[in-house]
Write an enzyme that holds these catalytic residues in place. Sequence first.
Site, PDB file in Angstrom:
ATOM      1  N   GLU A  94       0.847  -1.194   0.000  1.00  0.00           N
ATOM      2  CA  GLU A  94       0.000   0.000   0.000  1.00  0.00           C
ATOM      3  C   GLU A  94       0.880   1.241   0.000  1.00  0.00           C
ATOM      4  O   GLU A  94       1.944   1.255   0.630  1.00  0.00           O
ATOM      5  CB  GLU A  94      -0.908  -0.006   1.235  1.00  0.00           C
ATOM      6  CG  GLU A  94      -1.927   1.109   1.296  1.00  0.00           C
ATOM      7  CD  GLU A  94      -1.419   2.356   2.032  1.00  0.00           C
ATOM      8  OE1 GLU A  94      -2.071   3.419   1.910  1.00  0.00           O
ATOM      9  OE2 GLU A  94      -0.382   2.247   2.727  1.00  0.00           O
ATOM     10  N   SER A  95       0.466   2.260  -0.736  1.00  0.00           N
ATOM     11  CA  SER A  95       1.168   3.535  -0.801  1.00  0.00           C
ATOM     12  C   SER A  95       2.614   3.320  -1.260  1.00  0.00           C
ATOM     13  O   SER A  95       2.844   2.801  -2.342  1.00  0.00           O
ATOM     14  CB  SER A  95       1.078   4.243   0.556  1.00  0.00           C
ATOM     15  OG  SER A  95       1.494   5.583   0.464  1.00  0.00           O
TER      16      SER A  95
END
Length: 408
Positions: A94-95
Site C-alpha cells: 500500500e502507498s
Amino acid sequence: MVWIYGGAFFQGSIADPRYNMSYIVKESVEAGHPVMTVAVNYRLAGFGFLFSQEVMNSRNTNLGLRDQRIALQWIQKNIKAFGGDPNRVTIWGESAGAYSIGDHLVSYGGASSGLFHQAILESGNAVGPPLNDTRWYQPKYNRIISATGCADASDTLECLRSVPYNAIYKVPEMGNEWYPIADGDMIREWPSAAIREGRFQKMPLLLGQNTDEGTSFAALGQNTDEDIVRMLQCSTRWTFTPHQAKTLISLYSTDPTVGCPYGTGNRTFEELGKQYKRYASMVGDMMMDGPRRFLASEMAKYEKNVYSYRFDAWSKNDTDRIGVGHFQEVAYVMENPQFLGTDKQTLSLSKQMARMWTSFAATGNPGGGWERYDRSNPKNLVLRLDKSYMEEDNYRKKAIEWIMGLLR
C-alpha cells in the site's frame, strides 16, 4: 502474500499493529483459500533512498528496493520449509509499498525475475510522482555532507559511512522526500515509458485506490487559480510549466458538487481553501487515479486476470477524516478488529475484502462477482458499506488522459 508497507518511503515497520496479518490468514483458511503471509522491513528515507551523483557513481541507488528484492530471494530459497510455495508468490503493498511493487514490475528492463508471480497494489504504483524529477536531490545531499563534516572529504560517500548513526540520523535532510529513482540500472528508464512500451513483468494484478485520495495530499490554502498554478510549479513531485498548470486547472470545474471529497454536495470546505475541492481532485488524479488507470489498462493488454477497485467506505470510527482518504482501506483488508470497531456493515465489508484479496493470491481470481478489467469496457469494483458494485472506469476521463500524457 508478501506485505510491503507504505509510509512515503521514510516511515513504517512490520511491527506496526495495523499490519497484524493473523486475521487475514485466518479468514483465508475459513474461506478455503489458505495463504501464508510474509512481511519485510526495508531501509527508509536517506538510509534507503539517498541519491546524488556520488551515490549514482558508486552504484548504491534504490537500496530500499534492493532490500525488498533480497527478501524475495530469501523467500524463494526458504519458504518451502515453512509450507509455502515459491512458485506462487504474490507481492502486496500500500502507498509506498505499492509504488515499490510498481518499481519491481519494471525493474531490470521488465525481465521476468521469478521472484513473484502476482501483485496487489493499493493506492500507488510506479507511474507518476514521486519518480518524475531528481533535481532537488544533489542540494540535499550537499547539505548532509556539510552537516556531518564530510564536505571536504575526497570521497564524501565513504566519509558518510564513518559518521555515527545517532549523528547522521539527526540531520534533517536525511528524513522525508527521498524516493526510488530511475538509475539506469535497477530502474533503467522512466516507468511510464517502460509500461507504455511493454517493458514490464506481465502477471495477474489487483489494484486500486480510495475515492478521495486527494484530500490526503492536497496542500491547504488554495484560494485562487493563481495559487494553484504556483503550487503546481513548485511541487517536488511534478514539474509543471505555467502553461501546463493553467491547462490542467481548466480541466477541473469550480463547481464544489463535483470536487473532492466527492459526494459531499455544495459543501465547500472553504476553511481549507476556497478552491480546496477543485485542487484536491487534481492531486488525487495525478497521484493515484490516473496512474492506477494507466497501469490497469496497459497490463490488461497482456494479462486477462487484472482487477481494479475503488474503495468508497466512509470510516465510522474516524469522524474527523475528510472523505475516503489515503490508507483507509488497510484495516478492512487486514480484517483487523483493533481498528475496525464493532459496526456490522464495516465488519461485513472487511470480511468480503479479506476473502477477495486472499482468493486472488490463491487462485488469481478474487471472486465475488468482481469483473476483469477489459480495455474495451474498463470497470472498477466499488467497495462500499451498503452494497458494492461495478462501475465504468471513465470518470474525469479527459483530465486524467491529459495528465497521463505528460509522463515521459
